[in-house]
Design an enzyme around this catalytic site. Structure first.
Site, PDB file in Angstrom:
ATOM      1  CG  HIS A  62     -32.089 -12.515 -40.324  1.00  9.04           C
ATOM      2  ND1 HIS A  62     -32.698 -12.892 -41.809  1.00  9.04           N
ATOM      3  CD2 HIS A  62     -32.952 -13.259 -39.519  1.00  9.04           C
ATOM      4  CE1 HIS A  62     -33.714 -13.627 -41.602  1.00  9.04           C
ATOM      5  NE2 HIS A  62     -33.640 -14.044 -40.403  1.00  9.04           N
ATOM      6  CG  ASP A 122     -31.720 -17.427 -55.904  1.00  5.61           C
ATOM      7  OD1 ASP A 122     -32.375 -16.421 -55.585  1.00  5.61           O
ATOM      8  OD2 ASP A 122     -31.634 -18.358 -55.264  1.00  5.61           O
ATOM      9  CD  GLU A 178     -32.609 -15.579 -51.627  1.00  2.00           C
ATOM     10  OE1 GLU A 178     -32.878 -16.797 -51.835  1.00  2.00           O
ATOM     11  OE2 GLU A 178     -33.156 -14.512 -50.807  1.00  2.00           O
ATOM     12  CG  ASP A 193     -28.730  -8.014 -43.806  1.00  2.00           C
ATOM     13  OD1 ASP A 193     -29.459  -8.597 -44.549  1.00  2.00           O
ATOM     14  OD2 ASP A 193     -29.110  -7.244 -42.904  1.00  2.00           O
ATOM     15  CG  ASN A 204     -30.736 -15.269 -43.812  1.00  2.00           C
ATOM     16  OD1 ASN A 204     -29.733 -14.361 -43.490  1.00  2.00           O
ATOM     17  ND2 ASN A 204     -31.726 -14.680 -44.592  1.00  2.00           N
TER      18      ASN A 204
END
Length: 188
Positions: free
Chosen positions: A72, A59, A102, A76, A67
């Site tokens: 965002h 994670d 994630e 990504d 973010n």
């Protein structure tokens, strides 16, 4: 000639559809469902040949802050970087999937916990050195990971639950680390 073109077009559409059904659209990794199916196949193989098997949950640390701070699209980008690094650094016999958001799952057939730890900890260090460009600077991210060793008493759900518990141990232990599920918890 026209028939060949029609057949080729249908085959191409089928391949695209199949890939979409099995893989995550952002990363190209296995999707959640396919990852769980791969894990079950790995457990079946380990039962047959008596080999080791480890599963890791990974994670990205403080991902919401990425973010919120950088947007965002940059989030990504970080997820794709993580996916690429995981895929490049594991063996061809291993499987990597995006489990959600994630979070990633890494299936390591034929591995013992210490071997899996060495591999994932090396990847963790490499990921923390990636510089993600933003404006006139850059930032980096870390990840935490949890590893569980399979034994014959465990089904896929129990094994994933143990890897997830190891991940939370790593998070509680300060993040940016890979944790093997403690042996006393592993026996439960």
């Amino acid at each position: 000639m026209i028939l060949n073109a029609v057949v080729k077009s249908k085959i191409d559409r089928y391949r695209t559809l199949r890939r979409t059904m099995l893989h995550d659209s952002l990363t190209g990794l296995l999707n959640h469902t396919t990852s769980k199916q791969q894990l079950q196949s790995a457990i079946n193989a380990a039962r047959l040949d008596g080999s080791g098997l480890c599963v890791a949950m990974v994670d990205i640390d403080h991902f919401k802050a990425v973010n919120d701070t950088y947007g965002h699209p940059m989030g990504d980008h970080v997820i794709r970087s993580m996916a690429w690094l995981l895929k490049q650094r594991v063996r061809k016999t291993d499987a990597v999937g995006r489990y959600g958001g994630e979070e990633f799952v890494v299936i390591l057939p034929g591995s013992q916990a210490e071997q899996a730890h060495a591999v994932l900890d090396r990847i963790r260090g490499d990921f923390s050195r990636i510089r993600h460009p933003v404006d006139d600077g850059w930032f980096s991210s870390n990840f935490s990971g949890g590893i569980a060793q399979w034994n014959a008493d465990l089904d896929s759900e129990a094994l994933l639950k143990r890897a997830d518990e190891a991940l939370y141990q790593a998070k509680r232990g300060g993040r940016n680390r890979v944790q093997i599920l403690h042996p006393e918890l592993q026996a439960k």
